[in-house]
Scaffold this active site. Structure first.
Site, mmCIF file in Angstrom:
data_model
loop_
_atom_site.group_PDB
_atom_site.id
_atom_site.type_symbol
_atom_site.label_atom_id
_atom_site.label_comp_id
_atom_site.label_asym_id
_atom_site.label_seq_id
_atom_site.Cartn_x
_atom_site.Cartn_y
_atom_site.Cartn_z
ATOM 1 N N HIS A 1 -8.250 -13.541 -16.887
ATOM 2 C CA HIS A 1 -8.900 -12.363 -16.294
ATOM 3 C C HIS A 1 -8.394 -11.045 -16.883
ATOM 4 O O HIS A 1 -8.538 -9.992 -16.278
ATOM 5 C CB HIS A 1 -8.717 -12.365 -14.769
ATOM 6 C CG HIS A 1 -9.544 -13.411 -14.077
ATOM 7 N ND1 HIS A 1 -9.407 -13.715 -12.741
ATOM 8 C CD2 HIS A 1 -10.522 -14.233 -14.541
ATOM 9 C CE1 HIS A 1 -10.267 -14.685 -12.414
ATOM 10 N NE2 HIS A 1 -10.941 -15.018 -13.497
ATOM 11 N N CYS B 1 -10.988 -1.201 -26.225
ATOM 12 C CA CYS B 1 -11.842 -0.137 -26.753
ATOM 13 C C CYS B 1 -13.278 -0.642 -26.845
ATOM 14 O O CYS B 1 -13.564 -1.589 -27.574
ATOM 15 C CB CYS B 1 -11.366 0.319 -28.124
ATOM 16 S SG CYS B 1 -12.432 1.585 -28.843
ATOM 17 N N CYS C 1 -14.714 0.020 -30.721
ATOM 18 C CA CYS C 1 -14.393 -0.835 -31.874
ATOM 19 C C CYS C 1 -13.958 -2.244 -31.455
ATOM 20 O O CYS C 1 -13.649 -3.066 -32.312
ATOM 21 C CB CYS C 1 -13.310 -0.190 -32.735
ATOM 22 S SG CYS C 1 -11.654 -0.268 -32.013
ATOM 23 N N CYS D 1 -9.423 3.256 -33.653
ATOM 24 C CA CYS D 1 -10.603 3.953 -34.205
ATOM 25 C C CYS D 1 -10.699 5.416 -33.791
ATOM 26 O O CYS D 1 -11.554 6.148 -34.294
ATOM 27 C CB CYS D 1 -11.890 3.220 -33.819
ATOM 28 S SG CYS D 1 -12.383 3.462 -32.094
ATOM 29 N N GLY E 1 -0.760 -21.646 -6.341
ATOM 30 C CA GLY E 1 -0.961 -20.358 -5.670
ATOM 31 C C GLY E 1 -2.340 -19.775 -5.813
ATOM 32 O O GLY E 1 -2.500 -18.600 -6.122
ATOM 33 N N THR E 2 -3.352 -20.587 -5.595
ATOM 34 C CA THR E 2 -4.711 -20.039 -5.642
ATOM 35 C C THR E 2 -5.539 -20.612 -4.505
ATOM 36 O O THR E 2 -5.373 -21.758 -4.107
ATOM 37 C CB THR E 2 -5.380 -20.314 -7.005
ATOM 38 O OG1 THR E 2 -6.741 -19.871 -6.952
ATOM 39 C CG2 THR E 2 -5.355 -21.789 -7.356
ATOM 40 N N SER E 3 -6.436 -19.779 -3.981
ATOM 41 C CA SER E 3 -7.273 -20.168 -2.847
ATOM 42 C C SER E 3 -8.339 -21.184 -3.250
ATOM 43 O O SER E 3 -8.958 -21.814 -2.406
ATOM 44 C CB SER E 3 -7.962 -18.929 -2.286
ATOM 45 O OG SER E 3 -8.823 -18.384 -3.276
ATOM 46 N N ALA F 1 5.295 -20.734 -2.822
ATOM 47 C CA ALA F 1 5.279 -21.023 -4.259
ATOM 48 C C ALA F 1 6.681 -20.914 -4.840
ATOM 49 O O ALA F 1 7.066 -21.709 -5.710
ATOM 50 C CB ALA F 1 4.327 -20.070 -4.976
#
Ligand code: ZN
Length: 204
Positions: A80, A88, A91, A110, A146-148, A190
């Protein structure tokens, strides 16, 4: 950290087009805040696993902070994006970035004033999905930490891993939405679960 906005107000391309100052200011605050945080025992345990496990390993994270890296882990993939990168849109360069973006600094590559947070917003495609699926295909063990289990595509990884023949383990504070897909699930902090599991894997 308390947030003053609904995520829909700041974490979509539409929000950025509608009110770029609001979005940049929000991410400037987040970028500043994470630089004051420290890795916890779970980050440190995974970094130890990365250091001592000689087989293949890939830490795929939905987190956008750099706490895995600061703990010392190297085999980390940020699906993510990362708070400490800027992207940028002129570029397409991605550059390390710790300063604010609100004043529209020039892109180091750039020169265009076209830097945005290098964060995957709702409606955008997560990064490096090909690498993630290749790792799921090769894995003997898939561990979700540790994730829903509510945010796709990551929530579907357990089923992909199963289809490819991996054993599956959930380490989470409470049963996730996908908990029934795991061969084994351990629930608790965790910081404790991950450290104990790493000890098991490394035979400590
Ligand atoms: Zn550029």
């Amino acid at each position: 950290m308390r947030t003053l906005h609904n995520v829909e107000d700041v974490a979509t391309p539409e929000a950025f087009a509608r009110d770029p100052d609001l979005v940049l200011r929000f991410y400037d605050m987040r970028r500043e805040a994470i630089q004051t945080k420290a890795p916890n025992a779970a980050h440190l345990a995974l970094a130890r696993l990365d250091r001592e496990w000689e087989g293949e390993l890939l830490i795929v994270t939905q987190n956008v902070d750099d706490l895995h890296e600061r703990a010392g882990a190297e085999r980390v993939l940020h699906m993510h994006g990362e708070h400490l990168n800027a992207w940028c849109t002129a570029c397409d360069a991605r550059v390390p970035w710790t300063a604010p973006l609100i004043d529209r600094p020039a892109c180091p590559e750039c020169g265009a004033a076209a830097l945005r947070p290098d964060i995957v917003w709702f409606g955008e495609m997560p990064y490096r999905m090909d690498e993630i699926f290749a790792a799921l295909e090769r894995a003997d063990l898939f561990v979700s930490i540790g994730t829903s289990g509510a945010v796709y595509p990551a929530a579907g990884f357990v089923r992909n891993a199963r289809e490819f023949g991996a054993a599956t383990l959930e380490l989470n504070l409470e049963p996730s939405q996908g908990t029934l897909w795991f061969d084994e699930a351990r629930h608790g902090l965790a910081t404790e679960l991950v450290a104990a599991w790493v000890d098991e894997v490394l035979g400590a």
